[in-house]
Design an enzyme around this catalytic site. Structure first.
Site, PDB file in Angstrom:
ATOM      1  N   LYS A  53      14.442   1.674   5.679  1.00 52.40           N
ATOM      2  CA  LYS A  53      15.701   2.352   6.115  1.00 52.40           C
ATOM      3  C   LYS A  53      15.710   3.695   4.913  1.00 52.40           C
ATOM      4  O   LYS A  53      16.521   4.735   5.413  1.00 52.40           O
ATOM      5  CB  LYS A  53      16.913   1.575   5.966  1.00 52.40           C
ATOM      6  N   SER A  78      25.523  -3.407   6.812  1.00 54.49           N
ATOM      7  CA  SER A  78      25.475  -4.596   6.376  1.00 54.49           C
ATOM      8  C   SER A  78      24.679  -5.054   5.202  1.00 54.49           C
ATOM      9  O   SER A  78      24.728  -5.833   4.361  1.00 54.49           O
ATOM     10  CB  SER A  78      25.346  -5.826   7.368  1.00 54.49           C
ATOM     11  N   GLY A 180      19.768  -1.945  15.399  1.00 52.51           N
ATOM     12  CA  GLY A 180      20.494  -0.713  16.047  1.00 52.51           C
ATOM     13  C   GLY A 180      19.543   0.022  16.776  1.00 52.51           C
ATOM     14  O   GLY A 180      20.206   0.782  17.604  1.00 52.51           O
ATOM     15  N   GLY A 182      17.054   2.113  15.731  1.00 52.72           N
ATOM     16  CA  GLY A 182      16.359   3.312  15.115  1.00 52.72           C
ATOM     17  C   GLY A 182      14.928   3.168  14.662  1.00 52.72           C
ATOM     18  O   GLY A 182      14.037   3.815  14.801  1.00 52.72           O
ATOM     19  N   ASP A 210      21.164  -8.233  22.861  1.00 47.85           N
ATOM     20  CA  ASP A 210      21.252  -7.027  23.794  1.00 47.85           C
ATOM     21  C   ASP A 210      20.454  -5.958  23.979  1.00 47.85           C
ATOM     22  O   ASP A 210      20.660  -5.451  25.073  1.00 47.85           O
ATOM     23  CB  ASP A 210      22.600  -6.346  22.686  1.00 47.85           C
ATOM     24  N   ASN A 306      14.778  -7.497   1.181  1.00 46.34           N
ATOM     25  CA  ASN A 306      16.089  -7.474   0.366  1.00 46.34           C
ATOM     26  C   ASN A 306      16.900  -8.986   0.877  1.00 46.34           C
ATOM     27  O   ASN A 306      17.754  -8.901   1.449  1.00 46.34           O
ATOM     28  CB  ASN A 306      17.052  -6.411   0.628  1.00 46.34           C
TER      29      ASN A 306
END
Length: 314
Positions: A53, A78, A180, A182, A210, A306
């Protein structure tokens, strides 16, 4: 638009290259034997702040106007995108406000604080997160950067697959986790324009299916219940990344919770690297669908490392 995607990704590669790590690509003979395929793990757990990210955060922030940079940025996350925005903003001398759900992993909250960002807690729902972010935009004038539904973020995330394909241009497919949207959207742009008939495959928890349902239905679907050990994937697709996913993504495979945990163990044991549960979802999908991947060369995006060591799922 086709050539625009291609040129935009090339521009992004140049824009972010001095602010992100070109992460290593690992292989394991034992894992290859186990799955009956040749896997190339693009290790974004070695990225700055420990996840892919950082790429999207750097690209999005770099393109803000001087006035926007003066006021600051806000996002909701989050964990990993929270850390990415916090670090990218600190490196560029910009104020960052991060809305985090109250159940976000403690290790990720501590990291965000360590990077000097201001944390605002919200209820652990997407609606509550967005509400708090909107409030910060209103009160502070900060620019909102969505963790996955932002074109500049998507392009930044696509640079990981671009680097992978530069080293291995004969991959049959690249598989990524889907939260999400991306990462998979950016990866699919890279695979489509810089691969050699390289397919993009998604993998997501069966309890948070989803994205799979969205592909089948042709419109964005949501999860109204359920949870997963892969905490980074508890979110849904957006109006900017979904059309890219529809256009370029071949399929999305679903995996069970135990399969995710087993795959995470395999990565720790045989690659000797620390990854978070979300990163293990693609390997879990490969293990669960051997016929699809057999004898193929497959790129696997390890999305991040992480992990809360006090709360390992195994």
């Amino acid at each position: 638009m086709a050539n625009e995607y291609k040129q935009d990704l090339l521009d992004t590669v140049l824009r972010v290259k001095d602010q992100v790590h070109q992460t290593p690509i690992l292989t394991s003979t034992l894992i290859n034997t186990m799955v009956g395929a040749q896997l190339y793990f693009k290790c974004e757990n070695f990225q700055k702040m420990g996840a892919f990210k950082m790429r999207g955060a750097v690209n999005a922030i770099s393109q803000l106007s001087a006035k926007q940079k003066e006021v600051g940025v806000v996002t909701h996350s989050s964990g990993n995108f929270a850390q990415a925005i916090a670090l990218a903003a600190r490196n560029l001398g910009i104020k960052a406000y991060i809305v985090m759900p109250s159940n976000a992993p403690k290790v990720k909250m501590e990291a965000v604080k360590g990077y000097g960002a201001t944390i605002i807690l919200s209820e652990p729902t997407n609606a509550s997160r967005q509400l708090e972010a909107d409030r910060i935009v209103e009160e502070k004038g900060a620019t909102f950067i969505h963790p996955s539904n932002n074109y500049n973020v998507i392009l930044g995330q696509g640079t990981a697959a671009y680097e992978l394909l530069k080293k291995h241009n004969d991959l049959h497919s690249i598989i990524t986790p889907v939260g999400g949207g991306g990462l998979i959207a950016g990866t699919s742009i890279a695979a489509n324009y810089f691969g050699n008939n390289c397919k993009t495959i998604g993998a997501e928890p069966a309890t948070m299916d989803d994205a799979k349902r969205s592909l089948v239905a042709g419109k964005i679907q949501y999860n109204t219940s359920g949870t997963t050990v892969a905490d980074g994937l508890r979110t849904h697709l957006g109006a900017i990344n979904f059309p890219i996913i529809q256009k370029f993504v071949e399929d999305i495979f679903l995996v069970e919770e135990q399969q995710i945990i087993d795959a995470m163990k395999i990565i720790w044991q045989y690659l000797k690297i620390v990854v978070e549960p979300s990163s293990a979802v693609p390997l879990a999908a490969i293990l669960a669908n051997p016929a699809y991947f057999r004898n193929k060369k497959v790129g696997v995006i390890i999305s991040g490392g992480n992990v809360d060591l006090a709360n390992l799922p195994f």
